[in-house]
Design a protein around this motif. Sequence first.
Motif, PDB file in Angstrom:
ATOM      1  N   THR A  91      23.551 -74.291  20.307  1.00 14.61           N
ATOM      2  CA  THR A  91      23.366 -73.049  19.592  1.00 14.61           C
ATOM      3  C   THR A  91      23.246 -73.519  17.908  1.00 14.61           C
ATOM      4  OG1 THR A  91      24.786 -71.617  21.085  1.00 14.61           O
ATOM      5  CG2 THR A  91      24.545 -70.838  18.800  1.00 14.61           C
ATOM      6  N   GLY A  92      24.221 -74.110  17.461  1.00  8.56           N
ATOM      7  CA  GLY A  92      24.009 -74.696  15.865  1.00  8.56           C
ATOM      8  C   GLY A  92      22.909 -75.348  15.643  1.00  8.56           C
ATOM      9  N   VAL A 111      17.204 -75.557  13.054  1.00  3.42           N
ATOM     10  CA  VAL A 111      15.871 -75.670  13.428  1.00  3.42           C
ATOM     11  C   VAL A 111      15.037 -74.501  13.220  1.00  3.42           C
ATOM     12  CG1 VAL A 111      14.133 -76.655  15.146  1.00  3.42           C
ATOM     13  CG2 VAL A 111      16.448 -77.809  14.725  1.00  3.42           C
ATOM     14  N   LEU A 112      15.391 -73.323  13.897  1.00  2.00           N
ATOM     15  CA  LEU A 112      14.625 -72.020  13.733  1.00  2.00           C
ATOM     16  C   LEU A 112      14.740 -71.587  12.189  1.00  2.00           C
ATOM     17  CD1 LEU A 112      15.727 -70.200  17.069  1.00  2.00           C
ATOM     18  CD2 LEU A 112      13.577 -71.311  16.531  1.00  2.00           C
ATOM     19  N   GLY A 168      14.431 -73.357   9.637  1.00  2.00           N
ATOM     20  CA  GLY A 168      13.473 -74.299   9.007  1.00  2.00           C
ATOM     21  C   GLY A 168      14.048 -75.708   8.739  1.00  2.00           C
ATOM     22  N   GLY A 169      15.321 -75.815   9.291  1.00  3.61           N
ATOM     23  CA  GLY A 169      15.971 -77.095   8.910  1.00  3.61           C
ATOM     24  C   GLY A 169      15.532 -78.339   9.760  1.00  3.61           C
ATOM     25  N   ASP A 170      15.624 -79.554   9.294  1.00  6.91           N
ATOM     26  CA  ASP A 170      15.270 -80.721   9.993  1.00  6.91           C
ATOM     27  C   ASP A 170      16.299 -81.126  10.788  1.00  6.91           C
ATOM     28  OD1 ASP A 170      14.050 -83.183  10.559  1.00  6.91           O
ATOM     29  OD2 ASP A 170      14.802 -84.060   8.734  1.00  6.91           O
ATOM     30  N   LEU A 171      15.724 -81.398  12.165  1.00  2.11           N
ATOM     31  CA  LEU A 171      16.972 -81.955  13.276  1.00  2.11           C
ATOM     32  C   LEU A 171      17.656 -82.995  13.080  1.00  2.11           C
ATOM     33  CD1 LEU A 171      17.658 -80.979  16.113  1.00  2.11           C
ATOM     34  CD2 LEU A 171      15.989 -82.460  17.234  1.00  2.11           C
ATOM     35  N   GLY A 172      16.886 -83.757  12.395  1.00  6.24           N
ATOM     36  CA  GLY A 172      17.639 -85.209  11.894  1.00  6.24           C
ATOM     37  C   GLY A 172      18.691 -85.076  11.082  1.00  6.24           C
ATOM     38  N   THR A 173      18.773 -84.312  10.023  1.00  4.46           N
ATOM     39  CA  THR A 173      19.699 -84.115   9.105  1.00  4.46           C
ATOM     40  C   THR A 173      20.510 -82.879   8.701  1.00  4.46           C
ATOM     41  OG1 THR A 173      17.957 -83.660   7.189  1.00  4.46           O
ATOM     42  CG2 THR A 173      18.463 -85.995   7.733  1.00  4.46           C
TER      43      THR A 173
END
Length: 97
Positions: free
Chosen positions: A48-49, A54-55, A57-62
């Motif tokens: 969920t977090g 990601v939805l 607009g964040g980056d999955l890696g950081t």
Amino acid sequence: MAGTFAMYALLPAIFIGAPLGLVAGLLMRPVRNQWWHVLALGAAGFVTGCLTMVLMGGDLGTGAWPYGLGTAAASTLGRFAVWRRVTVHPDPQYPAA
């Protein structure tokens, strides 16, 4: 302030967390060991977090990992808090593992 709360907490909890938690709970019904339930709800909180970040607009890696770990910790602690209150009834449909 209310818009920020709705965007970062309320909407993801309703549209991502609640369905994931419901599916995890339904799939875990035949599992009698409560530690698996705690682990499954922690995983649902982590997903969920991460999906929320990601939805948005964040980056999955950081960006998603810290937020995902925070929601996983909250959901794991919440499920662990009610662990002792759960009564496991014998059910002939689901044999004990």
